[in-house]
Design an enzyme around this catalytic site. Structure first.
Site, short mmCIF file in Angstrom:
data_model
loop_
_atom_site.label_atom_id
_atom_site.label_comp_id
_atom_site.label_asym_id
_atom_site.label_seq_id
_atom_site.Cartn_x
_atom_site.Cartn_y
_atom_site.Cartn_z
N LYS A 189 7.08 -5.72 8.48
CA LYS A 189 6.64 -7.04 7.97
C LYS A 189 5.84 -6.75 6.71
O LYS A 189 4.65 -6.50 6.76
CB LYS A 189 5.79 -7.72 9.04
CG LYS A 189 5.76 -9.24 9.02
CD LYS A 189 5.30 -9.86 7.72
CE LYS A 189 3.83 -9.79 7.46
NZ LYS A 189 3.46 -10.17 6.08
N GLU A 200 3.72 -10.64 1.96
CA GLU A 200 4.53 -11.74 1.42
C GLU A 200 4.40 -11.85 -0.10
O GLU A 200 5.12 -12.60 -0.74
CB GLU A 200 4.22 -13.07 2.11
CG GLU A 200 2.77 -13.52 2.10
CD GLU A 200 1.94 -12.97 3.26
OE1 GLU A 200 2.00 -11.75 3.52
OE2 GLU A 200 1.20 -13.76 3.87
N CYS A 258 -7.16 1.08 -1.91
CA CYS A 258 -8.13 1.29 -0.82
C CYS A 258 -8.88 2.60 -1.03
O CYS A 258 -9.88 2.85 -0.38
CB CYS A 258 -7.44 1.29 0.52
SG CYS A 258 -6.39 2.72 0.74
N GLU A 281 -16.12 -5.65 -0.41
CA GLU A 281 -15.04 -4.94 -1.10
C GLU A 281 -14.55 -5.85 -2.22
O GLU A 281 -13.97 -6.90 -1.95
CB GLU A 281 -13.90 -4.63 -0.13
CG GLU A 281 -12.77 -3.85 -0.77
CD GLU A 281 -11.58 -3.61 0.16
OE1 GLU A 281 -11.31 -4.43 1.04
OE2 GLU A 281 -10.90 -2.57 -0.04
P1 NAD Z 1 -4.37 -8.50 4.05
O1 NAD Z 1 -5.19 -8.08 5.21
O2 NAD Z 1 -4.57 -9.84 3.46
O3 NAD Z 1 -2.80 -8.47 4.47
C1 NAD Z 1 -2.19 -7.35 5.06
C2 NAD Z 1 -1.03 -7.81 5.92
O4 NAD Z 1 -1.52 -8.64 6.97
C3 NAD Z 1 0.01 -8.63 5.18
O5 NAD Z 1 1.30 -8.22 5.62
C4 NAD Z 1 -0.28 -10.06 5.58
O6 NAD Z 1 0.86 -10.86 5.62
C5 NAD Z 1 -0.87 -9.90 6.98
N1 NAD Z 1 -1.87 -10.93 7.30
C6 NAD Z 1 -2.75 -11.52 6.44
N2 NAD Z 1 -3.52 -12.40 7.09
C7 NAD Z 1 -3.14 -12.37 8.39
C8 NAD Z 1 -3.59 -13.05 9.56
N3 NAD Z 1 -4.59 -13.94 9.53
N4 NAD Z 1 -2.99 -12.76 10.74
C9 NAD Z 1 -2.00 -11.86 10.79
N5 NAD Z 1 -1.52 -11.19 9.71
C10 NAD Z 1 -2.09 -11.42 8.53
O7 NAD Z 1 -4.49 -7.35 2.94
P2 NAD Z 1 -3.95 -7.33 1.45
O8 NAD Z 1 -4.75 -8.27 0.63
O9 NAD Z 1 -2.47 -7.45 1.43
O10 NAD Z 1 -4.30 -5.82 1.04
C11 NAD Z 1 -5.53 -5.41 0.52
C12 NAD Z 1 -6.41 -4.81 1.59
O11 NAD Z 1 -5.76 -3.70 2.22
C13 NAD Z 1 -7.71 -4.23 1.03
O12 NAD Z 1 -8.77 -4.57 1.89
C14 NAD Z 1 -7.46 -2.73 1.03
O13 NAD Z 1 -8.62 -1.93 1.08
C15 NAD Z 1 -6.64 -2.59 2.25
N6 NAD Z 1 -5.87 -1.35 2.26
C16 NAD Z 1 -6.22 -0.37 3.15
C17 NAD Z 1 -5.53 0.82 3.18
C18 NAD Z 1 -5.88 1.91 4.17
O14 NAD Z 1 -5.06 2.78 4.41
N7 NAD Z 1 -7.07 1.88 4.73
C19 NAD Z 1 -4.46 1.03 2.28
C20 NAD Z 1 -4.13 0.00 1.39
C21 NAD Z 1 -4.83 -1.19 1.39
#
Ligand code: NAD
Length: 499
Positions: free
Chosen positions: A173, A176, A281, A384
Site C-alpha cells: 500500500k 497515495e 527520516c 519533526e
Molecule cells: P504518513 O504517516 O502520513 O503516511 C505513511 C503511510 O501511512 C501512507 O501510506 C499513508 O497512506 C498511511 N496513512 C496515513 N494516515 C493514516 C491513517 N490515519 N491510518 C492509516 N494509514 C495512514 O507519513 P508520510 O508523510 O507519507 O511520510 C513522512 C514520515 O515518514 C516522516 O515522519 C518521516 O520521518 C517518516 N519516515 C520514517 C522512516 C523510517 O524508516 N523511520 C523512513 C521514511 C520516512
C-alpha cells in the site's frame, strides 16, 4: 490526466470505490492524475488472491526465487532513469537524488539474490541417543507493506524484496502521493518472472490500511511513516495478533566537537539538513556545536553555503540542490513552524520563506532556513519539521550535547563530528539512538546490515532489510527427530535373549 489503477494478479485494475485522491506534480502544482482509494472489499479480494498465489510461490525452491530477484535487479538497472523520473515527477526531488532513491532500494534487491543462504536453518546432530534437532525458517503467508511518500522507490523495495524472497506474498500500500514508482516496480517484477498475485499493489488511504490490519489472512505488517500513524498501526496490528514493525519519524542531531574539521561538518550539515528539502527520516535537523567558539565559527561557515543553495524543479538540470516539498499543507506547516520559532525567541539567521521561482509560482518551494539559539522547549525543536530548516542548539560541554540527544523522544539517527577517537567511541557506545554516524552525516546502513531507529522512531521488533528482514518475514519451526536403531543392524539370525 492519468487514471491510476491498482495492480492485482499481474494486471492493472481500475478502482471501484468511486473515491479518489489527486496526485500532484509538486514543482508546478499541476494535477497529474487521480488515484482510486480501495474499499475494504477490494483489499480483502487482493489478499485472498495473494493467499492462493503464495502457496505455489513458497514451494518454488529458494534458488529459483532468487533468480527472479536477479532478473528484477537487472530490470531496475535497465530502467533506472525512467524510475528516477517517476520519483522526481511526483515527489519533487532532483534526478540525481531520485536515482539514489532507486539505487538504495536496488541494493536491498541485490542482497535478496542471496536469500537461500539467509534462509538456511540450524541442525544439531545427536542431541540425544538417536535424536537430531533442526530448525527451519518458513514463509509467513501474506504480508503487507505500508510506505511513506518520501522514498517512492527505496522503501517499497525494502518491503517487497525481502518478503517475497522469503516465499511470502505481499500487498503493498504505497503512499497515495507517489503511486507511480511502486506500480512500475510491480510491472517489472512481473516481467522478471514473479508469478501473478505474489505482489499486489493496492492504493488507498486509512480505509484500505484498516482493512489490511483487520484481515485475518495478513500475517505481518511492515510500516514506515510518521510516528503517530506508526504507533496506531503497531497497536492495531498487534491487537489483531499480527507481527508488526512500524518505523516512525525522527529528529536527528549532529554533535560538532571543538576539534572537528568545521568545513567538513558544515558541508555535511548542508547535505543532510537541506537535501531532498529536508524530507528524509535520516535528515539532520539539529546541529549541536559544543562551545561558543565552535558555534560561532560553524554558523559563519554555514551562511555562505546556505546562500549558495539552488532550489528548483528537477527539470532544471543537475545544478539544482533540492526541489519543492510534497504538498501545500506541508509548506504551510513548515512556514508556521518557522513563525513559531521567531515568536518563541530563536534567532532566524536565514529565512527561506520568501522564495519565489519565476514560472513555478504554483509549486511548493521554500528556501533554506537556519535558526540559531534554539532551545529544547521551542516547537521547532520538539516537532519533526520535515522541511529545509536547520536548528542550531548550542551546548557548553560534550556531556550536555550527549544528554540533549539522549533526552529527545526520537532515536532514528545521529552523528558526531570530531577528530578524537575516544570521544567518538564514547558517543557511539552511550547514545540511545539506532543509527550512529562518526564523521558521517546520514548513517543509513548498507543493505547487508539493517535499518532501524530507537525510542519513538520505531515500534515492534527487528530492523528492516538485511539479516533482520529474513527473520521478520519467516517463522521458525523446530523439529526434534528420534530414529530407533533398526534395519542397519541387520537381521537377527541367532536365537537370542531380547534386549
Ligand atoms: P504518513 O504517516 O502520513 O503516511 C505513511 C503511510 O501511512 C501512507 O501510506 C499513508 O497512506 C498511511 N496513512 C496515513 N494516515 C493514516 C491513517 N490515519 N491510518 C492509516 N494509514 C495512514 O507519513 P508520510 O508523510 O507519507 O511520510 C513522512 C514520515 O515518514 C516522516 O515522519 C518521516 O520521518 C517518516 N519516515 C520514517 C522512516 C523510517 O524508516 N523511520 C523512513 C521514511 C520516512
Amino acid at each position: 490526466m492519468q487514471e491510476f489503477t491498482h495492480y492485482i494478479n499481474g494486471k492493472h485494475v481500475a478502482g471501484t470505490s468511486g473515491r479518489f485522491s489527486n496526485v500532484y506534480n509538486p514543482a508546478t502544482g499541476e494535477v497529474l492524475g487521480r488515484l482510486p482509494l480501495a474499499t475494504p472489499q477490494e483489499v480483502d479480494d487482493a489478499v485472498s488472491k495473494a493467499a492462493e498465489a503464495q502457496i505455489a510461490w513458497a514451494k518454488v525452491n529458494p534458488q529459483r526465487r532468487a533468480r527472479v530477484m536477479m532478473k528484477f535487479g537487472a530490470l531496475i538497472n535497465e530502467h533506472m532513469d525512467e524510475l528516477a523520473e517517476l520519483v522526481s515527477r511526483e515527489h519533487g526531488k532532483t534526478l540525481p537524488d531520485a536515482r539514489g532513491d532507486v539505487q538504495r532500494g536496488l541494493e536491498v534487491v541485490e542482497v535478496c539474490m542471496g536469500a537461500p543462504a539467509m534462509l538456511k536453518g540450524e541442525f544439531m546432530d545427536s542431541a540425544g541417543p538417536g535424536i537430531d534437532l533442526m530448525s527451519m525458517r518458513q514463509a509467513l503467508g501474506v504480508v503487507t507493506g505500508i510506505t511513506p511518500f518520501n522514498f517512492p522507490a527505496m522503501i517499497p523495495l525494502w518491503k517487497m524484496a525481502p518478503a517475497i524472497a522469503c516465499g511470502n506474498a505481499m500487498i503493498l500500500k504505497p503512499s497515495e502521493r507517489v503511486p507511480s514508482t511502486a506500480l512500475r516496480l510491480a510491472e517489472l517484477f512481473t516481467e522478471a518472472g514473479l508469478p501473478d498475485g505474489v505482489l499486489q499493489v493496492v492504493n488507498g488511504d486509512k480505509e484500505a490500511v484498516d482493512a489490511l490490519l483487520d484481515n485475518d489472512t495478513v500475517q505481518a505488517v511492515g510500516f514506515v511513516g510518521s510516528t503517530p500513524i506508526a504507533q496506531y498501526i503497531y497497536g492495531r496490528a498487534a491487537n489483531n495478533g499480527k507481527r508488526a514493525q512500524c518505523f516512525g519519524g525522527a529528529k536527528n542531531h549532529m554533535v560538532i566537537m571543538p576539534d572537528a574539521d568545521l568545513d567538513k561538518a558544515a558541508d555535511a550539515l548542508i547535505g543532510a539538513g537541506f537535501g531532498a528539502a529536508g524530507e528524509r527520516c535520516m535528515a539532520i535537523s539539529v546541529a549541536v556545536p559544543v562551545g561558543k567558539d565552535t558555534a560561532d565559527k560553524l554558523v559563519a561557515k554555514l551562511l555562505p553555503r546556505i546562500e549558495a543553495l539552488k532550489v528548483g524543479p528537477y527539470t532544471s538540470g543537475d545544478d539544482v540542490d533540492y526541489g519543492p516539498v510534497i504538498t501545500p499543507a506541508s509548506l504551510e506547516r513548515i512556514t508556521g513552524l518557522i513563525a513559531s520559532g521567531v515568536d518563541q525567541g530563536a534567532t532566524l539567521v536565514t529565512d527561506g520563506r520568501d522564495l519565489k521561482l519565476q514560472g513555478y509560482e504554483n509549486g511548493y518551494f521554500i528556501g533554506p532556513s537556519l535558526f540559531d539559539d534554539v532551545t529544547p522547549d521551542m516547537d521547532i525543536y520538539k516537532e519533526e519539521i520535515f522541511g529545509p530548516v536547520l536548528c542550531n542548539v548550542r551546548a557548553e560541554t560534550y556531556e550536555e550535547a550527549l544528554k540533549l540527544v539522549m533526552d529527545n523522544d526520537y532515536g532514528n539517527g545521529t552523528a558526531i563530528y570530531t577528530a578524537d577517537g575516544d570521544t567518538a567511541r564514547d558517543f557511539a557506545s552511550r547514545v540511545n539512538v539506532g543509527m550512529v554516524g562518526i564523521n558521517f552525516p546520514v548513517p543509513v546502513p548498507l543493505s547487508y546490515f539493517s535499518f532501524g531507529g530507537w525510542k519513538k522512531s520505531s515500534f515492534g521488533d527487528l530492523n528492516q532489510y538485511g539479516p533482520d528482514a529474513f527473520k521478520f518475514y519467516t517463522k521458525t519451526k523446530t523439529v526434534t527427530a528420534r530414529w530407533f536403531s533398526g534395519i542397519k543392524d541387520g537381521a537377527a539370525m541367532a536365537f537370542k535373549e531380547l534386549d
